[in-house]
Design an enzyme around this catalytic site. Structure first.
Site, PDB file in Angstrom:
ATOM      1  N   ASP A  15     102.103  49.109 131.870  1.00  0.00           N
ATOM      2  CA  ASP A  15     103.515  49.504 131.746  1.00  0.00           C
ATOM      3  C   ASP A  15     104.374  48.327 131.283  1.00  0.00           C
ATOM      4  O   ASP A  15     104.043  47.167 131.542  1.00  0.00           O
ATOM      5  CB  ASP A  15     104.002  50.008 133.106  1.00  0.00           C
ATOM      6  N   HIS A  32     104.326  47.431 121.986  1.00  0.00           N
ATOM      7  CA  HIS A  32     103.029  48.127 121.964  1.00  0.00           C
ATOM      8  C   HIS A  32     102.008  47.326 121.151  1.00  0.00           C
ATOM      9  O   HIS A  32     100.840  47.237 121.527  1.00  0.00           O
ATOM     10  CB  HIS A  32     103.179  49.531 121.382  1.00  0.00           C
ATOM     11  N   LEU A 126      79.649  46.929 130.057  1.00  0.00           N
ATOM     12  CA  LEU A 126      80.969  47.353 130.546  1.00  0.00           C
ATOM     13  C   LEU A 126      81.229  48.769 130.046  1.00  0.00           C
ATOM     14  O   LEU A 126      80.933  49.079 128.889  1.00  0.00           O
ATOM     15  CB  LEU A 126      82.047  46.416 129.979  1.00  0.00           C
ATOM     16  N   SER A 191     102.345  57.941 138.496  1.00  0.00           N
ATOM     17  CA  SER A 191     102.550  58.615 137.211  1.00  0.00           C
ATOM     18  C   SER A 191     101.378  59.498 136.786  1.00  0.00           C
ATOM     19  O   SER A 191     100.916  59.430 135.639  1.00  0.00           O
ATOM     20  CB  SER A 191     102.845  57.585 136.117  1.00  0.00           C
TER      21      SER A 191
HETATM   22  C1  FPP Z   1     103.861  51.633 128.643  1.00  0.00           C
HETATM   23  O1  FPP Z   1     104.960  50.847 128.285  1.00  0.00           O
HETATM   24  C2  FPP Z   1     102.868  51.617 127.610  1.00  0.00           C
HETATM   25  C3  FPP Z   1     102.510  52.682 126.834  1.00  0.00           C
HETATM   26  C4  FPP Z   1     103.104  54.015 126.970  1.00  0.00           C
HETATM   27  C5  FPP Z   1     101.507  52.517 125.780  1.00  0.00           C
HETATM   28  C6  FPP Z   1     100.334  51.657 126.129  1.00  0.00           C
HETATM   29  C7  FPP Z   1      99.658  51.294 124.884  1.00  0.00           C
HETATM   30  C8  FPP Z   1      99.150  50.074 124.593  1.00  0.00           C
HETATM   31  C9  FPP Z   1      99.129  48.948 125.528  1.00  0.00           C
HETATM   32  C10 FPP Z   1      98.614  49.775 123.260  1.00  0.00           C
HETATM   33  C11 FPP Z   1      97.425  50.519 122.814  1.00  0.00           C
HETATM   34  C12 FPP Z   1      96.303  50.644 123.739  1.00  0.00           C
HETATM   35  C13 FPP Z   1      95.003  50.693 123.370  1.00  0.00           C
HETATM   36  C14 FPP Z   1      93.961  51.044 124.367  1.00  0.00           C
HETATM   37  C15 FPP Z   1      94.551  50.385 122.010  1.00  0.00           C
HETATM   38  P1  FPP Z   1     106.357  51.566 128.087  1.00  0.00           P
HETATM   39  O2  FPP Z   1     106.520  51.869 126.651  1.00  0.00           O
HETATM   40  O3  FPP Z   1     106.438  52.749 128.990  1.00  0.00           O
HETATM   41  O4  FPP Z   1     107.313  50.440 128.527  1.00  0.00           O
HETATM   42  P2  FPP Z   1     108.731  50.629 129.215  1.00  0.00           P
HETATM   43  O5  FPP Z   1     108.453  51.168 130.599  1.00  0.00           O
HETATM   44  O6  FPP Z   1     109.267  49.272 129.227  1.00  0.00           O
HETATM   45  O7  FPP Z   1     109.519  51.582 128.390  1.00  0.00           O
END
Ligand code: FPP
Length: 239
Positions: A15, A32, A126, A191
């Site tokens: 997150d 991201h 893994l 969540s």
């Molecule tokens: C949460 O941060 C993160 C996500 C919804 C996306 C997670 C994706 C990645 C880390 C990249 C891709 C992953 C792989 C496996 C290739 P948020 O956007 O909810 O952050 P916020 O709470 O600050 O809005």
């Protein structure tokens, strides 16, 4: 006293990408992109840290409600991750599995995911389980439907639907339950993530956003897990 030692299965709610980027005056999608770099590093760190299964929450069933542009950037990051990483993950003996509602994903991404799973299916060092378009209630619902159908078809009796049968019918069927769940960015919520599987898991919430979750911090969290006592409902003397 039985200490928890190294968690065999770690599940992470990654997150805070959006906030990390916005705090730096950058678009959320930049967070991201940085998040993908952290995914690469954390995956590589697992075998040496004694982690044999890693589950990453990459995109929830609720994340479809985000602006179309952000969703399409995330889909593109997943595509790119698969294309760029598949050779190296395969050579590192990593088995990749995806859990979630695939039917909602773009067709070409579904195809890439299937290819990556097939290519790495025999790997054993893994297991990397990536939750994409995933919601735990959705997963439990489809497991219940599938078991109910088997009962209606006379393949199993209603009494056969025990905890093991339900675990096996989930998307994550066949994998051990997580020992430790980590959530970054200071939020303390689950969540809709692995609700069935985390019944006895330990939890760690760290303040750092996912793009700041370094392998060193990961190692610290695992070390602190090692000092906890897991009792699974018993008392210390029984362990
Ligand atoms: C949460 O941060 C993160 C996500 C919804 C996306 C997670 C994706 C990645 C880390 C990249 C891709 C992953 C792989 C496996 C290739 P948020 O956007 O909810 O952050 P916020 O709470 O600050 O809005």
């Amino acid at each position: 006293m039985t200490r928890a030692k190294t968690p065999a299965h770690v599940a992470i709610i990654m997150d805070g990408n959006g906030r990390w980027a916005q705090n730096r005056g950058r678009p959320r999608t930049f967070g991201h992109q940085r998040g993908v770099e952290r995914v690469r590093e954390i995956v590589r760190a697992c075998p040496d840290l004694g982690v044999s299964t890693l589950t990453l929450f990459a995109f929830s069933s609720e994340n479809w409600k985000r602006p179309g542009y952000e969703v399409s950037v995330l889909m593109q990051l997943f595509r790119r991750y698969i294309v760029r990483e598949v050779d190296e993950l395969d050579s590192m003996d990593v088995r990749v599995r995806f859990i979630g509602n695939r039917a909602r994903l773009p067709r070409d991404l579904q195809r890439l995911m299937g290819q990556m799973e097939e290519r790495t299916a025999q790997n054993a060092r893994l297991t990397l389980q990536i939750a994409v378009s995933y919601g735990s209630r959705d997963e439990i619902t489809q497991a219940v439907q599938s078991l109910a159908q088997q009962a209606a078809d006379g393949q199993i009796a209603a009494q056969d639907i025990d905890e093991e049968a339900i675990s096996g019918a989930l998307f994550s069927g066949g994998l051990p339950d997580p020992d430790l769940v980590i959530r970054t960015s200071g939020e303390m919520r689950i969540s809709n993530f692995l609700l069935w599987q985390i019944a006895y898991a330990e939890f760690t919430f760290v303040e750092e956003c996912w793009p700041d979750f370094s392998p060193e911090l990961f190692a610290q969290v695992l070390a602190s897990y090692g000092t906890r006592e897991r009792r699974f409902g018993k008392i210390s003397a029984q362990l």
